[in-house]
Every structure is written in C-alpha cells, then in structure tokens.
Design an enzyme around this catalytic site. Sequence first.
Site, PDB file in Angstrom:
ATOM      1  N   ASP A  61       0.928  -1.475  -0.079  1.00  0.00           N
ATOM      2  CA  ASP A  61       0.362  -0.806   0.213  1.00  0.00           C
ATOM      3  C   ASP A  61       0.665   1.227   0.254  1.00  0.00           C
ATOM      4  O   ASP A  61       1.509   1.297   1.060  1.00  0.00           O
ATOM      5  CB  ASP A  61      -0.946  -0.206   1.463  1.00  0.00           C
ATOM      6  CG  ASP A  61      -2.058   0.877   1.033  1.00  0.00           C
ATOM      7  OD1 ASP A  61      -2.032   1.970  -0.031  1.00  0.00           O
ATOM      8  OD2 ASP A  61      -3.127   0.670   1.722  1.00  0.00           O
ATOM      9  N   SER A  77       4.335  15.354 -13.345  1.00  0.00           N
ATOM     10  CA  SER A  77       3.049  16.794 -13.905  1.00  0.00           C
ATOM     11  C   SER A  77       4.134  17.723 -14.510  1.00  0.00           C
ATOM     12  O   SER A  77       4.677  18.117 -14.514  1.00  0.00           O
ATOM     13  CB  SER A  77       2.596  16.911 -12.906  1.00  0.00           C
ATOM     14  OG  SER A  77       0.980  17.530 -13.201  1.00  0.00           O
ATOM     15  N   TYR A 125      -0.258  19.178  -3.978  1.00  0.00           N
ATOM     16  CA  TYR A 125       0.157  17.890  -4.946  1.00  0.00           C
ATOM     17  C   TYR A 125       1.701  18.719  -5.782  1.00  0.00           C
ATOM     18  O   TYR A 125       2.812  17.569  -6.233  1.00  0.00           O
ATOM     19  CB  TYR A 125      -0.922  18.602  -6.220  1.00  0.00           C
ATOM     20  CG  TYR A 125      -0.332  17.427  -7.379  1.00  0.00           C
ATOM     21  CD1 TYR A 125      -0.352  15.890  -7.630  1.00  0.00           C
ATOM     22  CD2 TYR A 125      -0.696  17.572  -8.312  1.00  0.00           C
ATOM     23  CE1 TYR A 125      -0.925  14.973  -8.657  1.00  0.00           C
ATOM     24  CE2 TYR A 125      -0.224  17.618 -10.149  1.00  0.00           C
ATOM     25  CZ  TYR A 125      -0.394  15.698  -9.434  1.00  0.00           C
ATOM     26  OH  TYR A 125       0.043  15.113 -10.630  1.00  0.00           O
ATOM     27  N   LYS A 151       5.119  16.548  -6.200  1.00  0.00           N
ATOM     28  CA  LYS A 151       5.648  16.320  -7.419  1.00  0.00           C
ATOM     29  C   LYS A 151       7.060  17.503  -7.660  1.00  0.00           C
ATOM     30  O   LYS A 151       7.984  16.729  -8.361  1.00  0.00           O
ATOM     31  CB  LYS A 151       4.476  17.148  -8.375  1.00  0.00           C
ATOM     32  CG  LYS A 151       3.550  16.239  -8.989  1.00  0.00           C
ATOM     33  CD  LYS A 151       3.895  15.051  -9.040  1.00  0.00           C
ATOM     34  CE  LYS A 151       2.208  13.937  -9.333  1.00  0.00           C
ATOM     35  NZ  LYS A 151       3.189  12.501  -9.775  1.00  0.00           N
ATOM     36  N   THR A 159      -7.773  11.130 -18.739  1.00  0.00           N
ATOM     37  CA  THR A 159      -7.746   9.562 -17.511  1.00  0.00           C
ATOM     38  C   THR A 159      -8.748  10.274 -15.788  1.00  0.00           C
ATOM     39  O   THR A 159      -9.596  11.068 -16.184  1.00  0.00           O
ATOM     40  CB  THR A 159      -6.455  10.178 -16.181  1.00  0.00           C
ATOM     41  OG1 THR A 159      -6.485  10.979 -16.009  1.00  0.00           O
ATOM     42  CG2 THR A 159      -5.571   9.359 -17.267  1.00  0.00           C
TER      43      THR A 159
END
Length: 232
Positions: free
Chosen positions: A57, A134, A147, A151, A182
């Site tokens: 996980d 990204s 986020y 990244k 996506t």
Amino acid sequence: MDRMATHLITGAGSGIGAVLTRRLLERGDETWLLARDAGRAKELAERFEGARTLVGDLAEPDRLSWALSHQELPGRLDSLQHVAGVVELGTVAELGTKVWQSTLTANLLAPAELTRLLLPQLRLAKGHVLFVNSGAGLAAKPQWGPYAASKHGLKALADSLRGEEAANGLRVTTVYPGRTATPMQEKVRRQEGGAYQADAYMEPESVATTLLMALDLPRDAEVTDLSVRPSA
C-alpha cells in the site's frame, strides 16, 4: 536487449499505468504490478493476463519493507515505473495537514521507499527508474499546493537518485505530462468546477509512448527530463 525485460509498475489500474501495462505485456515483457491489497491484486491479475502482482500500500510506505519481504520479488528489474498518484485541490488557507500528509506520502514518500527497497534488483540489471511527474512539478498554481509540492519533491528525488546511481549503471527519467484524459483528470475538473472534455487533453497512450521511448533508448543515451503537452 537479448533477454526478456522485467518491469514493475505502480498505478496500473487506470489511465497511463493501464495503457503502459498493456503495451509491455503485448510486446512480451515480464510485468509486475503493485496492488494496494490482495483484492486489488486479484483484479489486476484477471484484467492483465500474464502479469504478476505484488501487494503493498503506497499510502503506508513505512510498511512496504515488511510487505515485500513476505513475497516473491523479481530477481532483477529492468525498470521501476512510478505512475500512481493522488490529487486533492484546495487553497493553503483551507487545507489541513491530513491532505498534505496523504498527498506527500503517496506521491513522494512511497516512491522513495519503493525505489530504495528495489535498488538491488535495479542495480543488478543496470535498470531504469521512470517517474511520471506533472506540469505541477515544474510550476505551482493556486489551489495546487500539496500536489505541486509533492511533485516538486519527486523531481528532487529523481535528480538525486540519478546522480547517486549513475556509477551503478542506472538511468533515471522524469516525464512531465500536461492534462491527460484519465480518471484523475475527471476528478481534477470536478474540483475545479469545470467540464471534463477528453478531446481537449492528451490520450494516456501518448504518455505511455513517451515512457517507452525513454525506456527503449540505446544505452549510450539517457532521457533525464521530458515535458509532454496536448498539441491542441
């Protein structure tokens, strides 16, 4: 490469990871898929005939070592491909530590730990570590704080790893996709309050092709950082 190549992929359940898995299996490569639990592993094995699975996980990277130590691992690994990721938008003023922790854990700490654990197999094969980053890993926009931070950190991880492992023959590539059609992008558009228009984005196949290009490059060259954007 004379022998069958062996790859391990995270995020194979949808989007870029699913396309990448299918492409590698179609060309006859040995493909291992990381699943968060046994149920998910069973789903992936049924969906991708011929693929092998591991359970671990990414939301609990401190348990990855224990989980992998109780399973058969590939003896050598030609590539480790970090495709999995999570996103939750919001301003710094409104997001608490829970979102920051979960995002940094899944997007940065887990890839670092998984890479560390598999370095012996990667070194043996003089393999390749590929990170799906990204555009947010190059420039942070409002509401993208956690986020983008994860990244940006992933870029730092890749750059450090590249310098540290070059003497062992490892190659390290970071790909920075723009908006891609996506399920994650559908979630982003909902959070942004906008419409999801798949035809305005890249197809996951395009990003997968980019990753395979970097992977298949002759050994005398290395793609280090590559941005891919929708042509529209």
